[in-house]
Design an enzyme around this catalytic site. Structure first.
Site, mmCIF file in Angstrom:
data_model
loop_
_atom_site.group_PDB
_atom_site.id
_atom_site.type_symbol
_atom_site.label_atom_id
_atom_site.label_comp_id
_atom_site.label_asym_id
_atom_site.label_seq_id
_atom_site.Cartn_x
_atom_site.Cartn_y
_atom_site.Cartn_z
ATOM 1 N N ASP A 185 0.825 -1.190 0.000
ATOM 2 C CA ASP A 185 0.000 0.000 0.000
ATOM 3 C C ASP A 185 0.872 1.258 0.000
ATOM 4 O OD1 ASP A 185 -2.742 1.214 0.438
ATOM 5 O OD2 ASP A 185 -1.712 1.986 2.211
ATOM 6 N N GLU A 221 1.593 -0.403 -5.048
ATOM 7 C CA GLU A 221 0.686 0.705 -5.335
ATOM 8 C C GLU A 221 1.603 1.915 -5.490
ATOM 9 O OE1 GLU A 221 -3.473 2.514 -3.634
ATOM 10 O OE2 GLU A 221 -1.832 2.267 -2.210
#
Length: 799
Positions: A425, A481
């Protein structure tokens, strides 16, 4: 001397002591025992004594010259439950060895440390059962504090207390009153049930760490990594609790790892071979606990992007909860991974190494902040927290100690928990320079002109280098990401070492724009179908480095993407001010679920168009949980706080006869797996792929074009023809000439189910195909507006 227990309300008071009693008193400091045992002390033979321990006094019964006198001589010595030894500085965490447990933890700036042992009962009282001070001379090596204990650890947990400067302006938050979690703890114990408040309705009750047990073993039954080539993956983003929490799941343990196990066959039917779990590291779902007047329930941290501990699986995602001090919960996670592997499904974890739940300077002191704040977080010269995560703090990923911590964590999940890879993330934070960055610190010597400052993006970040070249992590999936909340956007430029993939946000945005009929996107859409070579080929990467997604947890679901032009987040209680404003969505003519029949038909067609696009694109397709049956969140594109039907997979909806979209999705994933040409290891060239327009070999890349078509040579299917008409007008397509062969219709998203996909089990399939015959006889095919098709080349029997 015989020991006996007396009442703590003993009437005896100290009196004059004989020399013999004085001798006995001097010996009391050596009196340590865990059981009532007969002991012999070196006293004169003519004096016999019996000793009774009360709760607070040591009672001596002495006989001198025929008279027996009972005297309370001292407080009873405290019984120690553990033998304490120097210990070892490695490995970090709590480790079973040599008949005991070794504890080791890093803290460079603390001046004193204590190991706190906490029983389950004392945990509820937020008190310490036994506190063991660590001697800086004996129990410290370098910056590592350590101690080795032998004893009975049953139902015992642990934590630490550190003392030092409490000086936020210098980046230090030492507080000796806090029991801190070990960053390397393998399970964190607090509350046992998801969403239930702690004692006195406390949202942050005391937490402590599991002490490992040599007897805790799990039967992996020979489980081995599946190690699929990444180009073969079909990924499914899943929330563990949301997947089976709804009553319609009819699972024995809804909302848990075991609940997911009961429903793994659904994923196998869908054609998924890889699960990407939303965060399953320990987090506190009560972090945002507050009454939501809109829905009449309580807001929680449902998504889990706020990590408390990176080594511990989320305990309240297990049916076992805190039973057996968390070891049963660990085994449930392992069982889930094992059973997924049995069904040919890999397991990836969404990991949040960009920030923790401790937030900014107003946040709680739980672990990293109290252990050594200035090491684990990016802090400015005056102690302020850098906030590249948008969540209050930024994990100091490229600090030498922190990057080793992250590497150790990833290794643990691969070796001990058997996971197959990770999705990082806000991964761009892991490429930023640490707040202790300097060339000597990283490279061992100064570099001329090195002016790197905190947070500067690094071309060769040490952490990414270490992960990419680690021998233990070799072969696991690594997905970035490739952006963060500080404005760093690295899709196509994330440091990759040839093995990192990326969530392709550009694919998502381009496909949404083209499918809904926006001008100027036909060329960009064609690049997406090829695996985005415009983004990845120049950097030496392949199509499988692109994780293709149309929807994910963050944003509209697939059904909402075609139902709403605007976000509808009022249920979040933030006056619709949260969530992304630019969604590239289209409601197909009417806003909301209540719409005309014609609009609803168009929406279903658009959903099929999006899914077909995912399955025929080079790269790795990712499906969001629930999109396979058309789950709606009512237009809410930021459902982070809802533990309710908004985020729950609706098994009743999936099972409804009207859920024909699920059938379409299953057939499309099956078609992708059967086609050798739809999961290429390299970008397609003109030898395999040809572009077409309304006529063969004449593609239209003009700004006004809303039509893209191509043929693809396939060693299994022979050749396939795929076309997208994103115009509001129908078109008549001329198909490429293939002498001796005939184009056979397979998929047409404009047709109602089951004729949208002409699988062989459809009743009257041949009749349906013959309806196209008069067009196909002259190499034509009519396409309705907003539709896509797949045709397959077949030998022409009539010729």
């Amino acid at each position: 001397m015989e020991l006996a227990r007396y009442s703590s309300c003993s009437p005896f008071a100290p009196s004059k002591l004989s020399p013999q009693r004085t001798q006995f008193l001097n010996l009391k400091t050596t009196f340590h025992t865990q059981t009532a045992t007969s002991l012999t002390f070196g006293v004169s033979a003519d004096v016999s004594r019996n000793c009774a321990r009360t709760d607070s006094l040591l009672i001596v019964r002495a006989r001198e010259g025929g008279a027996e006198v009972e005297t309370a001589v001292a407080e009873k010595p405290k019984v120690r439950r553990f033998q304490v030894f120097e210990g070892f500085p490695a490995p970090f965490g709590a480790t079973v060895r040599d008949g005991g447990v070794n504890f080791a933890i890093y803290s460079a700036n603390a001046v004193s440390a204590s190991l706190c042992l906490v029983s389950l009962s004392d945990l509820q009282k937020e008190s310490v059962t036994e506190q063991i001070p660590l001697d800086p001379l004996m129990n410290k090596t370098g910056d590592v504090w350590h101690v080795f204990l032998k004893g009975d650890f049953k139902d015992m947990l642990y934590g630490y207390k550190f003392d030092g400067k409490f000086s936020p302006e210098e980046g230090h938050y030492f507080d000796p009153s806090k029991i801190l979690l070990d960053p390397y703890a393998k399970a964190v114990i607090s509350r046992g049930e998801f969403g239930v408040l702690g004692p006195d309705d406390n949202c942050w009750p005391q937490m402590a760490c599991m002490v490992p047990n040599a007897e805790d073993e799990f039967d992996w039954q020979g489980d081995l990594p599946l190690r699929y080539p990444q180009s073969d993956l079909i990924v499914y983003e899943m929330h563990v609790r949301g997947f089976t929490r709804h009553e319609s799941s009819r699972t024995e343990a809804p909302g848990t790892y075991l609940g997911v196990v009961e429903k793994l066959d659904h994923l196998k039917e869908l054609g998924v071979n890889c699960i990407e779990l939303m965060p399953c590291h320990e987090f506190n779902e009560l972090e945002y606990h507050s009454y939501n007047s809109v829905l009449g329930d309580y807001k929680v941290n449902f998504w889990g992007y706020s990590t408390v501990n990176y080594f511990s699986p989320m305990i309240r995602y297990s049916s076992a909860g805190i039973r057996n001090c968390g070891s049963d919960a660990l085994n449930e996670f392992k069982l889930f991974v094992r059973e997924a592997h049995k069904r040919g499904i890999e397991v990836l974890m969404d990991v949040v190494f960009n920030h923790t739940t401790e937030g900014n300077e107003k946040g709680p002191i739980l672990s990293f902040r109290g252990v050594d704040n200035s090491v684990y977080y990016m802090v400015a010269p005056k102690g302020e927290f850098y906030n590249y995560s948008g969540c209050g703090n930024t994990f100091n990923c490229n600090h030498p100690v922190v990057r080793q911590f992250i590497l150790d964590c990833l290794r643990y999940w691969v070796t001990e928990m058997h996971v197959d890879g990770f999705r990082f993330d806000l991964a761009s934070i892991m490429t930023r320079g640490s707040s202790l960055w300097d060339s000597v610190n990283v490279y061992g010597n100064p570099i001329e002109g090195d002016l790197i400052t905190t947070g500067t993006p690094l071309s060769n970040p040490p952490l990414i280098d270490m992960i990419s070249n680690d021998p233990v992590l070799r072969g696991v999936k690594l997905i970035a990401e490739a952006w963060d909340a500080g404005g760093l956007y690295q899709v196509g430029t994330f440091p990759h070492w040839g093995i990192w993939s990326e969530w392709n946000g550009k694919y998502r945005d381009t496909v949404r724009q083209f499918i809904k009929g926006t001008d100027r996107f036909s060329g960009a859409f064609a690049e997406c179908l090829c695996g985005s070579p415009n983004i990845y080929q120049g950097g030496g990467r392949k199509p499988w480095n692109s994780i293709n997604l149309v929807c994910a947890h963050d944003g509209f679901t697939l059904a909402d993407l075609v139902t709403y032009n605007n976000k509808h987040n009022l249920a979040n209680g933030e006056d619709n001010n949260d969530g992304e404003t630019h969604n590239n969505s289209w409601n197909c003519g009417e806003e909301g679920e209540f719409a005309s029949i014609s609009v609803k038909k168009l929406r279903k067609r658009q959903m099929r168009n999006f899914f077909l696009c995912l399955m025929v694109s080079q790269g790795v397709p990712m499906i969001y949980m629930g999109d396979e049956y058309g789950h709606t969140k009512g237009g809410n594109n930021n459902t982070y706080c809802h533990d309710n039907y908004i985020n729950y997979f609706r098994w009743d909806k999936k099972e409804e006869a009207t859920s024909d979209f699920f059938r379409f999705c299953c057939l499309m994933t099956k078609f992708r797996r059967e086609c050798e040409s739809l999961g290429l290891n390299d970008f397609p060239t003109s030898e395999r792929l040809q572009w077409h327009g309304h006529t063969p070999g004449m593609p239209d890349w003009s700004e006004a074009s809303r039509f893209v078509a191509f043929t693809l040579i396939d060693s299994v299917k022979g050749e396939i023809y795929v076309a997208f008409n994103a115009s509001h007008l129908p078109v008549m397509v001329t198909l490429p000439e293939r002498p001796g062969y005939r184009w056979v219709p397979l998929v047409d998203t404009s047709k109602p189910a089951p004729y949208d996909f002409l699988s062989r089990d459809i009743p009257e399939r041949e009749i349906a195909i013959k309806q196209y015959a008069h067009f196909l006889d002259v190499n034509l095919y009519p396409m309705l507006s907003y539709s896509s098709i797949i045709l397959v080349l077949s030998p022409d029997e009539s010729s």
